[in-house]
Design an enzyme around this catalytic site. Structure first.
Site, PDB file in Angstrom:
ATOM      1  N   GLY A  72      -2.825 -26.660  59.106  1.00  0.00           N
ATOM      2  CA  GLY A  72      -2.985 -26.914  57.740  1.00  0.00           C
ATOM      3  C   GLY A  72      -1.523 -26.951  57.211  1.00  0.00           C
ATOM      4  N   ASN A 121      -6.173 -21.517  50.369  1.00  0.00           N
ATOM      5  CA  ASN A 121      -6.804 -21.427  51.529  1.00  0.00           C
ATOM      6  C   ASN A 121      -7.555 -19.362  50.571  1.00  0.00           C
ATOM      7  OD1 ASN A 121      -6.017 -20.767  54.526  1.00  0.00           O
ATOM      8  ND2 ASN A 121      -6.047 -18.831  54.114  1.00  0.00           N
ATOM      9  N   VAL A 178      -9.783 -25.977  58.508  1.00  0.00           N
ATOM     10  CA  VAL A 178     -10.128 -24.885  58.832  1.00  0.00           C
ATOM     11  C   VAL A 178     -10.825 -25.258  60.257  1.00  0.00           C
ATOM     12  CG1 VAL A 178     -10.944 -24.244  56.480  1.00  0.00           C
ATOM     13  CG2 VAL A 178     -12.738 -24.967  57.757  1.00  0.00           C
ATOM     14  N   ASN A 205     -10.630 -29.973  64.631  1.00  0.00           N
ATOM     15  CA  ASN A 205     -10.515 -30.750  65.933  1.00  0.00           C
ATOM     16  C   ASN A 205     -12.455 -31.039  66.061  1.00  0.00           C
ATOM     17  OD1 ASN A 205      -9.283 -31.928  68.070  1.00  0.00           O
ATOM     18  ND2 ASN A 205      -8.872 -29.561  68.723  1.00  0.00           N
ATOM     19  N   SER A 230      -3.418 -35.246  66.116  1.00  0.00           N
ATOM     20  CA  SER A 230      -2.539 -34.849  67.330  1.00  0.00           C
ATOM     21  C   SER A 230      -1.593 -34.402  67.613  1.00  0.00           C
ATOM     22  CB  SER A 230      -2.768 -36.317  68.258  1.00  0.00           C
ATOM     23  OG  SER A 230      -1.658 -35.854  69.753  1.00  0.00           O
ATOM     24  N   GLY A 247      -0.252 -31.269  67.912  1.00  0.00           N
ATOM     25  CA  GLY A 247       0.151 -29.569  67.725  1.00  0.00           C
ATOM     26  C   GLY A 247       0.646 -29.957  66.166  1.00  0.00           C
ATOM     27  N   LYS A 249      -9.362 -39.145  69.461  1.00  0.00           N
ATOM     28  CA  LYS A 249      -9.206 -37.687  69.437  1.00  0.00           C
ATOM     29  C   LYS A 249      -9.460 -37.194  70.354  1.00  0.00           C
ATOM     30  CE  LYS A 249      -6.284 -34.526  68.827  1.00  0.00           C
ATOM     31  NZ  LYS A 249      -6.343 -33.583  69.089  1.00  0.00           N
ATOM     32  N   HIS A 286      -8.700 -39.454  73.892  1.00  0.00           N
ATOM     33  CA  HIS A 286      -7.177 -39.103  73.972  1.00  0.00           C
ATOM     34  C   HIS A 286      -6.720 -37.331  74.907  1.00  0.00           C
ATOM     35  CE1 HIS A 286      -3.268 -36.533  72.782  1.00  0.00           C
ATOM     36  NE2 HIS A 286      -2.609 -37.880  72.860  1.00  0.00           N
ATOM     37  N   ASN A 287      -7.149 -36.783  74.684  1.00  0.00           N
ATOM     38  CA  ASN A 287      -7.336 -35.459  75.216  1.00  0.00           C
ATOM     39  C   ASN A 287      -7.757 -35.627  76.276  1.00  0.00           C
ATOM     40  OD1 ASN A 287      -6.113 -34.563  72.393  1.00  0.00           O
ATOM     41  ND2 ASN A 287      -7.543 -32.677  72.688  1.00  0.00           N
ATOM     42  N   GLU A 322      -5.757 -37.196  78.554  1.00  0.00           N
ATOM     43  CA  GLU A 322      -4.099 -35.807  78.357  1.00  0.00           C
ATOM     44  C   GLU A 322      -4.431 -34.878  80.281  1.00  0.00           C
ATOM     45  OE1 GLU A 322      -3.759 -33.885  74.910  1.00  0.00           O
ATOM     46  OE2 GLU A 322      -3.486 -31.906  76.070  1.00  0.00           O
ATOM     47  N   TYR A 323      -6.004 -34.266  80.204  1.00  0.00           N
ATOM     48  CA  TYR A 323      -6.465 -33.688  81.408  1.00  0.00           C
ATOM     49  C   TYR A 323      -5.974 -34.538  82.242  1.00  0.00           C
ATOM     50  CZ  TYR A 323      -9.113 -30.149  78.558  1.00  0.00           C
ATOM     51  OH  TYR A 323      -9.364 -29.444  77.994  1.00  0.00           O
ATOM     52  N   ARG A 383      -9.269 -28.484  86.426  1.00  0.00           N
ATOM     53  CA  ARG A 383      -8.838 -26.735  85.588  1.00  0.00           C
ATOM     54  C   ARG A 383     -10.631 -25.781  85.814  1.00  0.00           C
ATOM     55  NH1 ARG A 383      -6.536 -28.319  79.902  1.00  0.00           N
ATOM     56  NH2 ARG A 383      -5.139 -30.164  80.084  1.00  0.00           N
ATOM     57  N   ARG A 430     -35.047 -44.898  96.091  1.00  0.00           N
ATOM     58  CA  ARG A 430     -35.640 -44.401  94.498  1.00  0.00           C
ATOM     59  C   ARG A 430     -36.945 -44.786  94.738  1.00  0.00           C
ATOM     60  NH1 ARG A 430     -33.719 -45.985  90.185  1.00  0.00           N
ATOM     61  NH2 ARG A 430     -34.359 -44.461  89.044  1.00  0.00           N
TER      62      ARG A 430
HETATM   63  P1  ATR Z   1      -5.954 -19.498  63.279  1.00  0.00           P
HETATM   64  O1  ATR Z   1      -5.424 -21.078  63.182  1.00  0.00           O
HETATM   65  O2  ATR Z   1      -4.569 -18.615  62.802  1.00  0.00           O
HETATM   66  O3  ATR Z   1      -6.042 -18.089  64.176  1.00  0.00           O
HETATM   67  P2  ATR Z   1      -7.995 -19.426  62.295  1.00  0.00           P
HETATM   68  O4  ATR Z   1      -9.508 -18.439  62.242  1.00  0.00           O
HETATM   69  O5  ATR Z   1      -8.423 -20.654  63.514  1.00  0.00           O
HETATM   70  O6  ATR Z   1      -6.664 -18.926  62.514  1.00  0.00           O
HETATM   71  O7  ATR Z   1      -8.818 -20.353  61.280  1.00  0.00           O
HETATM   72  C1  ATR Z   1      -7.925 -21.430  60.152  1.00  0.00           C
HETATM   73  C2  ATR Z   1      -8.273 -21.709  58.587  1.00  0.00           C
HETATM   74  O8  ATR Z   1      -9.349 -21.653  58.929  1.00  0.00           O
HETATM   75  C3  ATR Z   1      -8.233 -20.508  58.225  1.00  0.00           C
HETATM   76  O9  ATR Z   1      -7.179 -20.993  57.163  1.00  0.00           O
HETATM   77  C4  ATR Z   1      -8.780 -19.592  58.020  1.00  0.00           C
HETATM   78  O10 ATR Z   1      -8.903 -19.316  56.807  1.00  0.00           O
HETATM   79  P3  ATR Z   1      -8.526 -17.659  56.712  1.00  0.00           P
HETATM   80  O11 ATR Z   1      -7.252 -17.753  56.264  1.00  0.00           O
HETATM   81  O12 ATR Z   1      -9.011 -16.846  55.311  1.00  0.00           O
HETATM   82  O13 ATR Z   1      -8.809 -17.132  57.626  1.00  0.00           O
HETATM   83  C5  ATR Z   1     -10.149 -20.757  57.803  1.00  0.00           C
HETATM   84  N1  ATR Z   1     -11.519 -20.581  58.053  1.00  0.00           N
HETATM   85  C6  ATR Z   1     -12.116 -20.128  58.776  1.00  0.00           C
HETATM   86  N2  ATR Z   1     -13.175 -19.745  58.728  1.00  0.00           N
HETATM   87  C7  ATR Z   1     -13.557 -20.139  57.274  1.00  0.00           C
HETATM   88  C8  ATR Z   1     -14.590 -20.068  56.451  1.00  0.00           C
HETATM   89  N3  ATR Z   1     -15.710 -19.724  56.921  1.00  0.00           N
HETATM   90  N4  ATR Z   1     -14.159 -20.834  55.732  1.00  0.00           N
HETATM   91  C9  ATR Z   1     -13.020 -21.274  54.552  1.00  0.00           C
HETATM   92  N5  ATR Z   1     -12.372 -21.129  55.476  1.00  0.00           N
HETATM   93  C10 ATR Z   1     -12.637 -20.167  56.750  1.00  0.00           C
END
Ligand code: ATR
Length: 473
Positions: free
Chosen positions: A16, A34, A76, A104, A130, A132, A184, A187-188, A191-192, A289, A448
């Site tokens: 993000g 956030n 998120v 994703n 895609s 990363g 997407k 695509h993955n 990729e595998y 895998r 069958r």
């Molecule tokens: P990371 O990529 O650092 O492992 P993550 O746990 O996958 O993080 O979370 C990715 C994003 O989703 C973060 O911005 C997270 O917000 P926080 O910084 O407050 O943890 C957000 N996120 C995860 N669960 C959420 C929820 N239930 N409500 C709102 N945002 C959420």
């Protein structure tokens, strides 16, 4: 708060944050939000100089910062977190606004969410992103689904921030609702398959050809100058050339040989089973895998008899490397063809009308499967948008014909030496299955009908038939 932002990003973890920076670097004003405000503050502190950001602490402030119709991008965690965030913001939005999910998500979740929000007049746009974290910042391949109207409002922005190849942006409106997330996912899956095929080529060159990793890196660099030119080929050479600093040994020899997965390969295979799309190379790559992680099972098999290996002369090894190049290319062609056919099947099932040539175009940059070969795939679909397989295109037909002897010799040699080549052999068997005039499926139908009265069709008459079998028992 005055509405000045053309787009807002909520969820400022790595993906993000980098997408928000990418938008800002291209001149857009970006609202930031956030759940934990510390991440928002950190972004502004660290990268505020890169462009115009509008940080918001609350959901209300965030929404108020967006120009109408609002474009609100959710980055998120997939699953329940995405649903919670959608619910929170949908209550604050108005008809015509857009919620964009760049995570994703599984395409069936995207379809469900799109339908629910459509009822409120809100466009829900599932977007595959895609490449990363680097791709997100410097230009990803972008696969948006959602309504045609939402693409009119979002397409130019996505085009601006996406990867470019020959001046063309790596983005297209894939299709409605979950089409972007579906593509997407495939695509993955591809990729595998591509990674597994390269892995098998390496393994063969080492176990049968007797080459060391550094030499295989050189061979891969050479191949990367030809028709196998791709990002995955390039990084495979880099990994093989790398020496472990602690031991001085080839890096690849100190890495534990059980491969992880986050689950998109599994999604692809599961979905393929439901669609009846035989993506055998992708499936074998996914199972390979899983098999690599079966430590106890592998220990139990270890002492079982295998093939017969023998040393190759330098001349034979060099010749064998040429054969492996053919086998790798032919198998890759099949793996990609399987992926495209799966997209075609889903497109028909869900009414997406996906332009397969456009998918080849947008995968040429910004994503893991980017490869020179995709230019030719694109041209093949441009010449015949309705083709069901790449293997009817003249150039590919010639290459597959040219690869017949090497491809078969490599798979046979692997079997003799006892070197596993699940993806190479799955690709070859798929090829042979589809070109075979009479398949043993006729016997399957007989079986069958025998045990379950499932009936069969005949080659000489219309209708369904059942034989009154005189059972042996
Ligand atoms: P990371 O990529 O650092 O492992 P993550 O746990 O996958 O993080 O979370 C990715 C994003 O989703 C973060 O911005 C997270 O917000 P926080 O910084 O407050 O943890 C957000 N996120 C995860 N669960 C959420 C929820 N239930 N409500 C709102 N945002 C959420």
């Amino acid at each position: 708060m005055k509405a000045t932002a053309q787009i807002g990003v909520t969820g400022l973890a790595v993906m993000g944050r980098n997408l928000a920076r990418n938008f800002a670097r291209h001149g857009y004003t970006v609202a930031l939000h956030n759940r934990t405000p510390a991440r928002t503050k950190a972004l502004v502190e660290d990268f505020g100089h890169e462009g115009a950001f509008v940080p918001a602490e609350t959901a209300e402030e965030f929404v108020a910062a967006l120009e109408r119709p609002r474009r609100l991008m959710i980055m998120v965690q997939a699953g329940a977190a995405t649903d919670a965030v959608i619910d929170e913001f949908a209550a604050l939005l108005e008809p015509g606004d857009m919620i964009i999910d760049g995570g994703n998500a599984h395409f069936t979740d995207t379809r469900r969410r799109e339908q629910a929000l459509r009822g409120l007049g809100i466009h829900f746009v599932g977007v595959g992103v895609s490449g990363g974290e680097e791709g997100a910042l410097h230009g990803p391949s972008i696969m948006p689904g959602g309504s045609v109207a939402s693409y009119a409002a979002l397409g130019p922005m996505f085009e601006t921030i996406s990867a470019k190849v020959d001046g063309e942006p790596c983005v297209t409106h894939v299709g409605t609702d979950g089409a972007g997330h579906f593509v997407k996912m495939v695509h993955n899956g591809i990729e595998y398959a591509d990674m597994q095929l390269i892995g098998e080529a390496y393994h063969l060159l080492r176990q049968v050809g007797g080459y060391e990793p550094a030499r295989i890196a050189e061979i891969f660099r050479q191949w990367n100058k030809g028709r196998l030119d791709s990002y995955l080929m390039e990084i495979s050479a880099e990994v093989l050339a790398h020496t472990d600093a602690a031991t001085g040994r080839p890096f690849v020899d100190v890495v534990a040989d059980s491969a992880g997965q986050k689950g998109t390969g599994r999604w692809t295979v599961r979905t393929a089973l439901e669609l009846g799309s035989p993506v055998t190379a992708i499936a074998q790559a996914t199972f390979a895998r899983a098999a690599s992680g079966q430590r106890a099972l592998r220990a139990a098999y270890r002492e079982l008899p295998g093939g017969t290996s023998w040393d190759l002369t330098a001349y034979e090894a060099e010749r064998f490397a040429c054969l492996v190049e053919h086998a790798l290319y032919a198998s890759k062609l099949i793996a990609y063809d399987q992926g495209w056919k799966m997209i075609l099947d889903a497109s028909a099932e869900y009414g997406w009308d996906i332009d397969l040539g456009a998918i080849a175009r947008i995968w040429r940059g910004g994503c893991i499967v980017r490869a020179a070969f995709l230019d030719r795939v694109r041209a093949a679909y441009a010449a015949d948008p309705c083709r069901v397989t790449l293997l009817t295109e003249e150039g590919f037909v010639a290459e597959i014909a040219d690869s017949q002897v090497p491809w078969r010799e490599v798979v046979a040699t692997a079997a003799r030496h006892g070197v596993p080549v699940p993806a190479f052999s799955a690709a070859l068997s798929y090829y042979d299955t589809l070109r075979t005039e009479r398949l043993p499926a006729a016997l399957t139908q007989g079986q069958r009908d025998y045990f379950g009265a499932h009936t069969y069709r005949r080659t000489d008459r219309e209708g369904r038939f059942h034989t009154l079998w005189e059972r042996a028992d």
